[in-house]
Design an enzyme around this catalytic site. Sequence first.
Site, PDB file in Angstrom:
ATOM      1  N   ARG A 149     -15.290  -3.881 -28.370  1.00 55.17           N
ATOM      2  CA  ARG A 149     -16.425  -4.576 -28.971  1.00 55.17           C
ATOM      3  C   ARG A 149     -16.671  -4.053 -30.386  1.00 55.17           C
ATOM      4  NH1 ARG A 149     -22.519  -5.136 -26.425  1.00 55.17           N
ATOM      5  NH2 ARG A 149     -22.354  -2.855 -26.294  1.00 55.17           N
ATOM      6  N   ASP A 183     -28.922   2.589 -24.550  1.00 57.59           N
ATOM      7  CA  ASP A 183     -28.145   2.339 -25.760  1.00 57.59           C
ATOM      8  C   ASP A 183     -29.047   1.604 -26.735  1.00 57.59           C
ATOM      9  OD1 ASP A 183     -28.231  -0.308 -24.923  1.00 57.59           O
ATOM     10  OD2 ASP A 183     -26.086  -0.469 -24.547  1.00 57.59           O
TER      11      ASP A 183
END
Length: 537
Positions: free
Chosen positions: A167, A449
Site C-alpha cells: 500500500r 494507526d
Amino acid sequence: MFQSKVSGVQVLGKVIGQQSEILTPEALSFVAKLHRLFNPTRKQLLQARDERYRAIQAGASLDFLPETAHIRNDLTWRAARPAPGLIDRRVEITGPVDRKMVINALNSGARTFMADFEDSSSPTWFNLIDGQVNMRDAVRRTITFANAQGKEYKLRQDGKLATLLVRPRGWHMEEAHVLVDGERCSASIFDFGLYFFHNARATVAAGFGPYFYLPKMESYLEARLWNDIFNVAQDELGMARGTIRGTVLIETILAAFQMDEIIYELRDHSAGLNCGRWDYIFSVIKKFRHDPRFILPDRSAVTMSSHFMDSYVRLLIKTCHLRGVHAMGGMAAQIPIKNDAAANQAAMAKVRADKRREVLAGHDGTWVAHPALVAIALEEFDRHMASPNQFHVRREDVVVGAADLLNTNVAGGKITEAGVRDNISVGLIYMANWLNGSGCVPIHNLMEDAATAEISRSQLYQWVRHAARTADGTVVTPQFAARILGEEAAKLDRKSYPALDLAVKYMGSQMTGDRYDDFLTTLCYDSIVKTENGPKL
C-alpha cells in the site's frame, strides 16, 4: 547529500548502506517520468476534492452520480479474473514495512500480507527507503533479521508464505526528500514507482505479481489516474497490461457512491474493494463536520451494526460480486492482552464474532493486525466459506440508497467524558509515536494507526465545534477539551514520549472548533522532515 545523477531530480535525504541500491539512477528516472506525467492531474484532483467539500458545506447533497448511471446499470461487464496468489484471500494481515514485522507477517499463516507504507508507517525517510529494501528482499525470499539479543528471524520453508501486496501513501501526501524539477514528488508515485521498478518482474517470477492496495480515493477519476499510471509503468518495463492488480479501499463517504465506477476504471487491473472501516468513519465526520446532524457518539459506540456502516458493507459486497472481484472485510484492531486472561478472552471473542459476521454477510476475506488473530479469522472463514471466495453470493436482496449511506443515527449512542478522554489519549499517544518514527502503536489493547487516530481528533473537533453535550450534560467546550488534554499529557513520561510537547501542540490545534487540517499526517509531516537527519525528537 546523495547525488541522484538524474537530471532534474534531487534526493535530500541521507542514504546509507543498501538504500543506495534502491535509489539507482534508473529507478529515480522511472519515478521522475511518472511524476512528470501524472502529478498535474493529481493536483487537479486534490483541488476537485476541496471544491466538492465546499459544495457539501454549502448544502449540496450526496447521491449516486447521474453521469455514470450507464456504468452502474450495465449488468454485463466484469473486471479481470483474480490473479495468481489472489484467488483465496480469506485472511489478510497488515502492518508496517520494518524488517521483523515483514518476516512475521509473511510467516503468519495469513493468505496475503499488505505491507503498508501508509497508515501504519510513520513516513520518515529512513522508514520509507529501508522499507523498500525490505520489500526487495521479501519478494526474493532472502529477507532475514536478527535483533539486539541475537534472536534470528527468517522465512518459513514450507511454501506457505503470504502473498505480498503493497500500500503506497495516498494522493494527498508528498515526499519532501525527493524533488522533481524543484517540486516535491508525489508520495503515491514515489512509493509505487520504486517498488514496481525493482520488483515487478521478480514478483511474476515468484508466482504472483505486482499487487497493490490503493488508499483514500474520493472519486472514480482518482481510480482512473491510478489505472493510467499502471498502464504507463507496465509499458515502460515491457510487461503485459493487466499484470498489476490493485485493491481499492473504500474508506471515504464519496467513494461509497462510486464503487461500480471505481471498479470499472480499474477493471483490467482490479482486485476488488475493501471495507476500510476506520477511515470511512473518519471520512463521514470530516465531510460533514460543519453539520450538527452528523454528530457521532463515542467511537466505541459506532459499530458495524450502525445503519450507515451496515449499508455501506452490504452495498460493497453486492457491487464486488456483480463485477467478479473480491469484497474484503475490515480490520480487527484487537491485540492479545497479556496477564489478564478474562480480558483477553473477551477481546478474542469480539474478533471471532466480527469475522463470523463478515463471512456470513458474503465477504471473501478479512483483515487482522496481529499474527495471533490469524487463526481465529481462519477458523471462521474456513467454517463458513468452503470455496476460495464467495463471488456466487450475489446479495441481490440488497437495496441501498443515498439515505441509507447517510443515516448516521446510532441507536443508544452517547457522548461521554470517558469517550472524550479516550479520544484525547489515543490521539496524543499516537501522534507522539508517529512524530518519533512509529506509525503502528498498541494503545489500550488495540493496535492504533493513523486511521483510528483520525477518528479521535475529528470527533473532538466536531464535538467542540457544535458544543455537544456529554451524557451527563457537560458541554464539550474548548476549555473542557484543553483541560483533559493537559491531564492526559501529564500521565505520560517524556522520556518514553520525546515528541510529547509537539504532539500536545498539534492535538490542541484540532480541538478549538476552528482549525481542522485535512489529515493528521499532513499536519505533522514537516516536523518529521525538519528533524529527519538530526537527533530524534
